[in-house]
Write an enzyme that holds these catalytic residues in place. Sequence first.
Site, mmCIF file in Angstrom:
data_model
loop_
_atom_site.group_PDB
_atom_site.id
_atom_site.type_symbol
_atom_site.label_atom_id
_atom_site.label_comp_id
_atom_site.label_asym_id
_atom_site.label_seq_id
_atom_site.Cartn_x
_atom_site.Cartn_y
_atom_site.Cartn_z
ATOM 1 N N TYR A 1 -3.508 11.124 1.108
ATOM 2 C CA TYR A 1 -3.962 10.934 -0.274
ATOM 3 C C TYR A 1 -3.943 12.262 -1.029
ATOM 4 O O TYR A 1 -3.512 12.324 -2.182
ATOM 5 C CB TYR A 1 -5.375 10.338 -0.285
ATOM 6 C CG TYR A 1 -5.397 8.857 -0.026
ATOM 7 C CD1 TYR A 1 -5.504 7.939 -1.065
ATOM 8 C CD2 TYR A 1 -5.299 8.363 1.276
ATOM 9 C CE1 TYR A 1 -5.513 6.572 -0.828
ATOM 10 C CE2 TYR A 1 -5.309 6.998 1.532
ATOM 11 C CZ TYR A 1 -5.411 6.109 0.475
ATOM 12 O OH TYR A 1 -5.412 4.756 0.722
ATOM 13 N N ASP B 1 0.853 -1.177 0.000
ATOM 14 C CA ASP B 1 0.000 0.000 0.000
ATOM 15 C C ASP B 1 0.902 1.245 0.000
ATOM 16 O O ASP B 1 1.864 1.307 -0.748
ATOM 17 C CB ASP B 1 -0.974 -0.039 1.184
ATOM 18 C CG ASP B 1 -2.132 0.941 1.036
ATOM 19 O OD1 ASP B 1 -3.151 0.575 0.419
ATOM 20 O OD2 ASP B 1 -2.018 2.078 1.538
ATOM 21 N N HIS C 1 -4.667 -7.787 -0.232
ATOM 22 C CA HIS C 1 -3.979 -6.510 -0.059
ATOM 23 C C HIS C 1 -3.254 -6.392 1.276
ATOM 24 O O HIS C 1 -2.152 -5.855 1.338
ATOM 25 C CB HIS C 1 -5.001 -5.377 -0.207
ATOM 26 C CG HIS C 1 -4.381 -4.018 -0.246
ATOM 27 N ND1 HIS C 1 -3.579 -3.594 -1.287
ATOM 28 C CD2 HIS C 1 -4.430 -2.988 0.640
ATOM 29 C CE1 HIS C 1 -3.187 -2.352 -1.052
ATOM 30 N NE2 HIS C 1 -3.672 -1.971 0.103
#
Length: 455
Positions: free
Chosen positions: A373, A223, A429
């Site tokens: 982000y 990630d 993930h």
Amino acid sequence: MFTLVLVGLVVGGLVYFLVQGRKKRVLTVEDGWWGAGAPPDGAEDVTIRPFKITTSDEELEDLHRRIDQTRPVASLEDSQFLYGFNSQYLEKVISYWRNDFNWKQQVDKLNQYPHFKTNIEGIDVHYLHVKPKNVPQGKTAIPLIMVHGWPGSFYEFFGVIPLLTEPSDPDDLVFEVVCPSIPGYGFSEGPHKKGFNSVCAANIFLKLMKRLGFQQFYAQGGDWGWLITTNMAQLEPKSVKGLHVNFFPASKPSPLMVLSMVLGQHFPNLFGFTDTDVRGIFPCKEKILVETIKESGYMHIQATKPDTVGRGLNDSPVGLATYILEKFSTWTNRDFRNLNDGGLTRKFSLDDLLTNVMIYWVAQCIIPSMRFYKENLSKGLDAPHARIPVKVPTGIASFPNELVHSPRLWAEQKYHNIVTFTYMARGGHFAAMEEPQLMAEDIQKFTKEVEKEKK
């Protein structure tokens, strides 16, 4: 139409490649000050302070009061997890959280490893530092930094840490593991100023490792941890002996990559595609475009206005848990969207899932974690690091249920020295948390190869 677009990308990418290909590409970063206000006069405080996670009855009473005041909303009939977290199953999770989950016990579990904080560039950085209890004669512990992502935390690595620091196989390498919290995540202080992106985090973690006395070390990430550790290898390739990643999306498509998307389904051998690759990326429109759109709504919110939705999540524990746990369903296996319980406890325990949620809750870090982000994506996808290759030895673990499948050919456009590329037997993930044994084995395999080459 989709094929025409891909052909257009090939032509455009080829022109770009010819123009840019000869330019020397080096990633650089300036030291920053991310603390509140102006930096103080005098030398930087390099003190390393022991840290312990604590809780209180007052903290738990506040949590329970907020849980008790949640207002249930019925899910649509036969909607499973297709609309997000199923409300009927959510009531079971809330009941367990409120009545059975023992946070004080989990705090003791979190504190089983040594925690520390140190101030770097104006913010307190939290990390675990786990040294092996016994290093066999003739061996030296190998330093390894492991970096998490969103919506995870340092807790993702609790299953893999003992497998690396106390391996059962006498032929295995012994690691000394450092697990930091990304600034703004967990118990690391969040930046007080705009602009803190993955390169800034990489610079801070490089400083952390040097402060701990490691001039050379290995790095592992998934990630955001994938990007941060990749940036570390780009900034200081002489410091990073080897890079291991379990998430490696194509940051900047090359002409060869686009061409493989056009022709690879019909001529897989031409691009070195395995059967796993063909199943993972074709048809491209469905596997890459449609699936990405289905699962990236959160990203658009967090890359534009993170503080707006974040404020609600910071106030509501049930809202926070819903937002985070939905990712541990879909990102573990996209087929879990079709289950009434989201398949949550097929790979994780509720105790582990809620412990990760509680780290976000007690540290009040959901907003700064979401801001990461915006800092990384608000200026587009053409960041300088996206155009710079990685030259350090690289190991890649390709888990079958990862969000986006990337064949080795695509990885080679970015990582120019791939030592191992493993198609993992299972996992998604949150690989280190879901499959710690497989992760540890692949890290061992990769590191042994690099160490053998260096002898």
